[in-house]
Design a protein around this motif. Structure first.
Motif, PDB file in Angstrom:
ATOM      1  N   GLN A 317       0.840  -1.196   0.000  1.00 48.78           N
ATOM      2  CA  GLN A 317       0.000   0.000   0.000  1.00 48.78           C
ATOM      3  C   GLN A 317       0.874   1.244   0.000  1.00 48.78           C
ATOM      4  OE1 GLN A 317      -2.738  -0.047   3.260  1.00 48.78           O
ATOM      5  NE2 GLN A 317      -3.453  -2.097   2.732  1.00 48.78           N
ATOM      6  N   ILE A 318       0.366   2.251  -0.662  1.00 44.00           N
ATOM      7  CA  ILE A 318       1.151   3.479  -0.757  1.00 44.00           C
ATOM      8  C   ILE A 318       1.320   4.115   0.633  1.00 44.00           C
ATOM      9  CG2 ILE A 318      -0.863   4.918  -1.273  1.00 44.00           C
ATOM     10  CD1 ILE A 318       1.015   6.461  -3.173  1.00 44.00           C
ATOM     11  N   PHE A 319       2.519   4.654   0.876  1.00 44.44           N
ATOM     12  CA  PHE A 319       2.880   5.362   2.112  1.00 44.44           C
ATOM     13  C   PHE A 319       2.917   4.478   3.359  1.00 44.44           C
ATOM     14  CE2 PHE A 319       1.096   9.236  -0.106  1.00 44.44           C
ATOM     15  CZ  PHE A 319       2.352   9.637  -0.521  1.00 44.44           C
ATOM     16  N   GLN A 320       2.891   3.148   3.171  1.00 42.23           N
ATOM     17  CA  GLN A 320       2.970   2.280   4.336  1.00 42.23           C
ATOM     18  C   GLN A 320       4.394   1.791   4.484  1.00 42.23           C
ATOM     19  OE1 GLN A 320       0.775   1.653   6.579  1.00 42.23           O
ATOM     20  NE2 GLN A 320      -1.087   2.458   5.638  1.00 42.23           N
ATOM     21  N   GLN A 321       4.962   2.014   5.619  1.00 41.79           N
ATOM     22  CA  GLN A 321       6.283   1.477   5.877  1.00 41.79           C
ATOM     23  C   GLN A 321       6.207   0.666   7.158  1.00 41.79           C
ATOM     24  OE1 GLN A 321       8.303   5.339   5.543  1.00 41.79           O
ATOM     25  NE2 GLN A 321       9.716   4.307   4.157  1.00 41.79           N
ATOM     26  N   LEU A 322       6.846  -0.484   7.141  1.00 43.51           N
ATOM     27  CA  LEU A 322       6.772  -1.335   8.324  1.00 43.51           C
ATOM     28  C   LEU A 322       7.896  -1.018   9.307  1.00 43.51           C
ATOM     29  CD1 LEU A 322       5.743  -4.792   6.830  1.00 43.51           C
ATOM     30  CD2 LEU A 322       4.328  -2.897   7.600  1.00 43.51           C
ATOM     31  N   HIS A 323       8.834  -0.206   8.842  1.00 42.01           N
ATOM     32  CA  HIS A 323       9.946   0.130   9.733  1.00 42.01           C
ATOM     33  C   HIS A 323       9.880   1.609  10.064  1.00 42.01           C
ATOM     34  CE1 HIS A 323      11.748  -3.790   8.966  1.00 42.01           C
ATOM     35  NE2 HIS A 323      11.284  -3.632   7.752  1.00 42.01           N
ATOM     36  N   ALA A 324      10.319   1.932  11.265  1.00 42.66           N
ATOM     37  CA  ALA A 324      10.248   3.327  11.699  1.00 42.66           C
ATOM     38  C   ALA A 324      11.043   4.210  10.747  1.00 42.66           C
ATOM     39  CB  ALA A 324      10.799   3.453  13.105  1.00 42.66           C
ATOM     40  N   ARG A 325      10.538   5.413  10.531  1.00 47.25           N
ATOM     41  CA  ARG A 325      11.259   6.370   9.699  1.00 47.25           C
ATOM     42  C   ARG A 325      12.641   6.605  10.277  1.00 47.25           C
ATOM     43  NH1 ARG A 325       8.958   8.601   5.526  1.00 47.25           N
ATOM     44  NH2 ARG A 325       6.710   8.414   5.439  1.00 47.25           N
ATOM     45  N   GLY A 326      13.605   6.681   9.422  1.00 46.31           N
ATOM     46  CA  GLY A 326      14.952   6.907   9.905  1.00 46.31           C
ATOM     47  C   GLY A 326      15.735   5.605   9.972  1.00 46.31           C
ATOM     48  N   ALA A 327      15.057   4.486  10.340  1.00 47.11           N
ATOM     49  CA  ALA A 327      15.751   3.208  10.416  1.00 47.11           C
ATOM     50  C   ALA A 327      16.178   2.770   9.019  1.00 47.11           C
ATOM     51  CB  ALA A 327      14.857   2.162  11.049  1.00 47.11           C
ATOM     52  N   TYR A 328      15.241   2.811   8.077  1.00 48.26           N
ATOM     53  CA  TYR A 328      15.548   2.475   6.692  1.00 48.26           C
ATOM     54  C   TYR A 328      14.973   3.558   5.804  1.00 48.26           C
ATOM     55  CZ  TYR A 328      16.966  -2.025   8.470  1.00 48.26           C
ATOM     56  OH  TYR A 328      17.615  -3.002   9.150  1.00 48.26           O
ATOM     57  N   GLU A 329      15.831   4.198   5.035  1.00 47.22           N
ATOM     58  CA  GLU A 329      15.350   5.299   4.207  1.00 47.22           C
ATOM     59  C   GLU A 329      14.364   4.763   3.166  1.00 47.22           C
ATOM     60  OE1 GLU A 329      18.394   4.051   4.117  1.00 47.22           O
ATOM     61  OE2 GLU A 329      18.342   3.149   2.126  1.00 47.22           O
TER      62      GLU A 329
END
Lengths: 369, 154
Positions: A317-329
């Motif tokens: 899904q768009i804009f979904q990241q499973l990792h916290a911002r900053g951890a993986y760009e």
């Protein structure tokens, strides 16, 4: 006695014919497409089904026995007489979209398929006429909103770029001209601004790509998928020369794809594999393919941080990241782009993973023989 | 930011409506010593008046020398950059002025149209200021110093 027997079987045959006639009559009467039958020799209308009469607004009496082009509706269609001549040569004709007038003057669009066949000694023309006015209207609306969305994305991406350039430009000027007045914290703050700008820039670019992948016409050709995967990987590897990455390329079948779009798929999936194995001393990426049910199933397996299958639905899904911002760009758009591209190629994407035990991404494409 | 007010002696005509971009471009040009003969107009209509010496630029007669280069944004108020490009390149008096499109547009359509109308260069404005400054200074260096025009007077 013998005579009686013959009569009996004739009667049976007659019954069978009557049943068949009844069955086909029902088919004709209840069809949701308009059907028109014309005698090829006399050019006169033999029959029309209820659906056609409903669409055109005529009663059966008004058209039966008339010539095709004597009826208002057909007076103009590519000059009905030419149509007849065409039929004579080709045996069948097809018009995807033909404008017609109903009896009360309404304009409708129809799909018009016509063919000639012989029943006994009588040559018959059958015309199947499907009202596609509604369908065309919906298609036009979809097309219009797609264009609106494209224009919107275009202008948003432009208008967002300008202020971003100003933010970066003026913060750089701050660094260049006010460095003596800035302490370490001041410099750190400016570098945070710089990083945020980079992310925003990537986000805008990804959004543009996403909007385009949905709409741009595709030009497909057969390509070596293994060549493409290798080239893309080598390019990505250059940006992380310090990393130890082992890639095992399995045998990948050729595929009929749009090369520009498919490159994007490999770039997204491989850069993810590289990104999420960052903490491994040695990253191991296995690229393979097997064929199932006429679909080539490509897979990219890594030994990275993996993910919790509980959230697998959010991955694409768009804009979904499973990792916290900053951890993986990342922008959270890459896999959404991948999904859209693969679906445009009539394939599917999915993923399997386990926390800390790596992830495998799959995509399918119609097998090339 | 000081601006060149003597519009008869203009080497670089900058057509740009975004004041921030104007400032960043002028700073960069100044840093590389191309800053003295820049004149800024803010929309396509004013650009055409300047180039053809009409309207409030009527003083710029035909004898005023053409700018050495026009830096042209595409998305402009009133008259678009593409229209300016088309008109300048279609006129015998002005068609030899090099025009460099400097735009945020990465759209292929804009690129193709610009080349169709005879643009001399097409530069996409980088977001990062370092890249932006590098692009602007290269454009300045190339068109102001390295390029030999058909009517070079120095």
């Amino acid at each position: 006695m013998k005579n009686n027997k013959v009569k009996q079987s004739e009667l049976e045959d007659f019954k069978k014919i009557a049943i068949a006639e009844e069955r086909y009559r029902k088919l004709f009467d209840t069809a949701e497409d308009g059907i028109l039958l014309i005698d090829f020799k006399t050019e006169k209308i033999i029959d029309a089904n209820a659906h056609l009469l409903g669409v055109l607004g005529y009663s059966l009496d008004e058209i039966i026995g008339k010539k095709f082009w004597e009826i208002g509706t057909f007076r103009d269609i590519q000059s009905a007489k030419v149509l007849f001549e065409e039929l004579q040569f080709k045996g069948s004709i097809r018009h995807e979209s033909l404008p017609l007038l109903t009896k009360d003057g309404q304009e409708i669009e129809v799909e018009f398929v016509s063919s000639v066949y012989s029943v006994g000694t009588v040559k018959t023309i059958q015309c199947n006429i499907r009202d596609i006015t509604k369908r065309n209207k919906i298609a036009n609306e979809v097309d219009k909103s797609r264009k609106d969305l494209e224009a919107f994305t275009y202008s948003v991406s432009h208008d967002l770029r300008a202020p971003l350039r100003a933010i970066d430009g003026f913060s750089k000027i701050l660094v260049e001209e006010y460095t003596p007045k800035l302490d370490d914290e001041g410099k750190r703050i400016i570098s945070v601004i710089g990083q945020s700008i980079s992310l925003m820039e990537k986000l805008i670019d990804d959004l543009l790509i996403l909007s385009r992948t949905g709409s741009q016409p595709m030009t497909t050709q057969e390509i070596e998928m293994s060549d493409m995967a290798k080239v893309v990987f080598e390019e990505l590897k250059k940006s992380v020369p310090e990393r130890k990455i082992t890639v095992n390329f399995g045998v990948l079948p050729r595929a009929k794809v749009d090369p520009i779009l498919m490159r994007q798929v490999w770039a997204n999936l491989l850069s993810n594999a590289i990104k999420f194995t960052r903490l491994r001393e040695e990253a191991i990426i296995d690229i393979g393919c097997k064929t199932e049910n006429n679909m080539a199933v490509y897979s990219i397996k890594d030994n990275g941080v993996g993910f919790d299958m509980q959230y697998v639905g959010k991955l694409f899904q768009i804009f979904q990241q499973l990792h916290a911002r900053g951890a993986y760009e990342g922008t959270g758009v890459g896999l959404a782009i991948t999904k859209r591209i693969v679906e445009r190629h009539d394939g599917k994407v999915w993923a399997e993973g386990k926390v800390d035990e790596g992830a495998t991404f799959y995509f399918t494409l119609p097998a090339v023989h | 930011m000081e601006r060149n007010t003597n519009f008869k002696e203009v080497d670089i005509l900058l057509v740009e409506d975004d004041p921030n971009d104007v400032e960043l471009i002028l700073r960069t040009l100044k840093k590389y010593n191309f800053g003295n003969q820049v004149y800024v107009v803010k929309d396509g209509e004013e650009a055409l008046e300047f180039i053809f010496g009409t309207g409030k630029y009527a003083e710029r007669t035909a004898s005023s020398k053409n700018p050495k280069v026009i830096l042209l944004d595409l998305k402009l108020p009133k008259v678009s950059g593409l229209e300016v490009l088309q008109k300048v390149k279609a006129d015998e008096r002005t068609k030899e002025i090099p025009i460099v499109v400097i735009t945020s547009s990465k759209e292929n359509v804009d690129l193709k149209e610009s080349y169709k109308f005879g643009v001399n260069s097409y530069v996409i404005k980088p977001i990062k200021f370092d890249d932006f400054a590098a692009a602007i200074s290269q454009v300045g260096l190339y068109w102001m110093v390295l390029n030999k025009s058909t009517h070079t007077d120095d």
